[in-house]
Design an enzyme around this catalytic site. Structure first.
Site, short mmCIF file in Angstrom:
data_model
loop_
_atom_site.label_atom_id
_atom_site.label_comp_id
_atom_site.label_asym_id
_atom_site.label_seq_id
_atom_site.Cartn_x
_atom_site.Cartn_y
_atom_site.Cartn_z
N SER A 232 0.84 -1.19 0.00
CA SER A 232 0.00 0.00 0.00
C SER A 232 0.88 1.25 0.00
O SER A 232 1.72 1.42 -0.88
CB SER A 232 -0.97 -0.04 1.18
OG SER A 232 -1.97 0.95 1.06
N GLU A 355 -9.49 -4.85 -3.96
CA GLU A 355 -8.76 -3.93 -3.09
C GLU A 355 -9.70 -3.04 -2.26
O GLU A 355 -9.55 -2.91 -1.05
CB GLU A 355 -7.84 -3.03 -3.93
CG GLU A 355 -6.73 -3.74 -4.69
CD GLU A 355 -5.50 -4.00 -3.85
OE1 GLU A 355 -5.53 -3.75 -2.63
OE2 GLU A 355 -4.51 -4.48 -4.43
N HIS A 453 -7.97 -5.45 0.15
CA HIS A 453 -6.69 -4.80 0.43
C HIS A 453 -6.15 -5.31 1.77
O HIS A 453 -6.89 -5.44 2.74
CB HIS A 453 -6.93 -3.29 0.51
CG HIS A 453 -5.72 -2.43 0.49
ND1 HIS A 453 -4.88 -2.34 -0.60
CD2 HIS A 453 -5.21 -1.59 1.43
CE1 HIS A 453 -3.92 -1.47 -0.34
NE2 HIS A 453 -4.08 -1.01 0.88
#
Length: 545
Positions: A232, A355, A453
């Protein structure tokens, strides 16, 4: 995103059942000797002599561990909102047996999100420390992994159990390093003082990388064989650091980018100054000089108001962002992996299939999203083709609600399509890149998160015992979970050690090349697929191949 099998090319290799792979450890890794000896509790504490001073660490199991090692001067007082400065060193022996404080960040006691706690006290501005796990502080010249945590630029810590370097060091005969860096307003606000740059987070990470290059040999690592990895916001950092080559010497050899948000629109200096002006107004001070006198807790508390100020419907909330300051960063970080020193870095890049579900699937604000709202958001991406795109997303996920279409779009805009674009451009230049898509869904929260995610993190680290406080892992089949984790962990170790993620009895993970576009699909059955994202790539880039 659910991929339509009719729009994919054939599987390149027969799948490997995740639950059957690598259940007995990590054999066969080139040059690796996983530490399987008895714990070394009776050994004397490990000691390392550095130019800055002597360090004494601790033995934990079969590893020597050094925690809370300072890599730069505390960024306090006059050094607040200044680039990281060298640490002055210390006299005598410094005990480094406990983690240093985490960077100041929002924290609410008892609040637990899907991934659990992503930052906990103690917090302090004096946070620029790193942690080292090594099989031995000797002259072993082992491969080195440096991990940069994510957290939306506002949360996280190198001391979180989730990111412990223990498994990589123990299973791969690797020296693993994690680090803290400035977050939120202290790391990302930009003031342009005297023409100076911003991105203080970047200067911290650069200082840590230089520290690793200059000192890691004393911990048994090879300074010429460093892999920089992150997820990320941490993966964004990895790309941003690819252009750094102080004194003509590259700082790392390989890069692992897990769900990098390369689709972020990075503000210019003028745009960042507008955001900083809004922040000054929230805090109630006229300028940065006055802001330096404000306690850090008050600075962090202003984050909640900044979230409201910067929020846009249908976009991931980012109250603080990096800046194209023309000093530390002069372009989108993805471009730094295409030319200059970044072109020579081996890259492993990937994303999770859904995600955006982490931030939106459980958000009551979006539960009643309408098709008209989503179409309006889609116009920002597709313009006049928004209706066509909506239909494509809707058909790809039978029974999709407008919210499902929105989440798939957000994930593609932010992570998947920019990652595919980077792989495409590196492949066109003949530069090495491997791609993956993490597809295993979690049954937690009634399956609403799917392959969200962050879900791949405990699989890459193979450390589910460190994630016991993460609700989004509840209900996973242990056999599938542990098998896929062992397979992924072995591939990550193989890439760190050799630049090739093929460790043994897995489908062959070929490089992403324009002719095949091989992407490893990581699921209960792991398989290498040609052009896995091809339909979506053509939808987003209709003029491309």
């Amino acid at each position: 995103m659910t991929d339509d099998p009719s729009r994919r090319k054939v599987l390149k290799n027969s799948g490997v059942l995740a639950g059957a792979a690598f259940l007995t450890g990590l054999p066969g890794l080139p040059g690796a000797s996983p530490a399987q000896a008895a714990p070394r509790a009776n050994e004397p504490s490990p000691v390392v002599d550095l130019p800055a001073g002597r360090l004494r660490g601790v033995i934990e199991g079969v590893l020597a561990v050094f925690k809370g090692v300072p890599y730069a001067a505390p960024p306090v007082g006059a050094l607040r909102w200044r680039p990281a400065q060298p640490h002055p060193g210390w006299q005598g022996t410094r005990e480094v047996t406990a983690f240093g404080p985490s960077a100041p960040q929002p924290y609410q006691e008892g609040a637990v999100g899907p991934i659990g706690n992503h930052g906990a006290p103690p917090f302090s501005e004096d946070c620029l420390t790193l942690n080292v796990w090594t099989p031995a502080a000797d002259a072993g010249k082992r491969p080195v992994l440096v991990w940069i945590h994510g957290g939306g630029f506002i949360s996280g810590s190198g001391s979180l159990p989730n990111y412990s370097g223990e498994t990589f060091a123990r299973n791969g005969d690797i020296v693993a390093v994690t680090l803290n860096y400035r977050l939120g307003p202290l790391g990302y606000l930009y003031f342009g003082e005297d023409g100076a740059g911003g991105n203080f987070w970047f200067t911290d990470q650069l200082a840590a990388l230089r520290w690793v290059r200059d000192n890691i040999a004393r911990f048994g690592g090879d300074p010429d064989n460093i892999t920089l990895a992150g997820q990320s916001g941490g993966a964004f950092s990895v790309a941003a650091l690819a252009g750094a080559r102080p004194a003509g010497r590259p700082l790392f050899r390989r890069a692992i980018l897990q769900s990098p948000p390369l689709g972020l629109q990075i503000p210019t200096r003028a745009e960042s100054l507008q955001r900083s002006a809004a922040y000054l107004k929230i805090v109630g001070v006229p300028d940065v000089a006055a802001l330096r006198a404000v306690p850090w807790r008050q600075l962090v508390d202003a984050t909640f108001a900044m979230l409201g100020h910067t929020k846009q419907w249908g976009y991931w909330s980012t109250p603080y962002l990096p800046v194209i300051d023309e000093v530390t960063l002069d372009r989108n970080p993805a471009d730094l992996l295409l030319s200059g020193p970044g072109a020579d870095i081996d890259v492993l890049i990937g994303w999770t299939r859904e995600e955006a579900n982490l931030a939106f699937a459980l958000n009551p604000e979006y539960a009643g999203a309408t098709k008209d709202q989503v179409l309006a958001r889609m116009r920002n991406t597709f313009g006049a083709r928004a209706g066509e795109a909506y239909t494509a997303y809707e058909e790809a996920r039978p029974g999709a609600r407008p919210l499902d279409v929105l989440m798939d779009l957000i994930g593609d805009d932010l992570c998947r399509m920019p990652a595919v674009s980077l792989a495409e451009r590196r492949a066109a230049r003949g530069r090495p890149v491997w791609a993956y898509q993490f597809d295993l869904p979690t049954p937690a929260y009634d399956g609403q998160l799917r392959s969200a995610h962050c879900l791949e993190l405990p699989f890459a680290f193979n450390n589910f015992d460190k994630w016991s406080q993460a609700p989004f892992l509840a209900g996973l089949d242990p056999r599938v979970r542990d098998g896929l984790a062992s397979s992924m962990h072995a591939s990550w170790i193989s890439f760190i050690r050799t630049g090739d993620p093929n460790p043994g009895p897995m489908p062959n993970w070929a490089r992403y090349e324009r002719g095949s576009r091989t992407t490893m699909r990581l699921d209960s059955v792991t398989s290498a697929v040609d052009d896995l994202a091809g339909y979506w790539r053509r939808l987003h880039q209709p003029t491309g191949r």
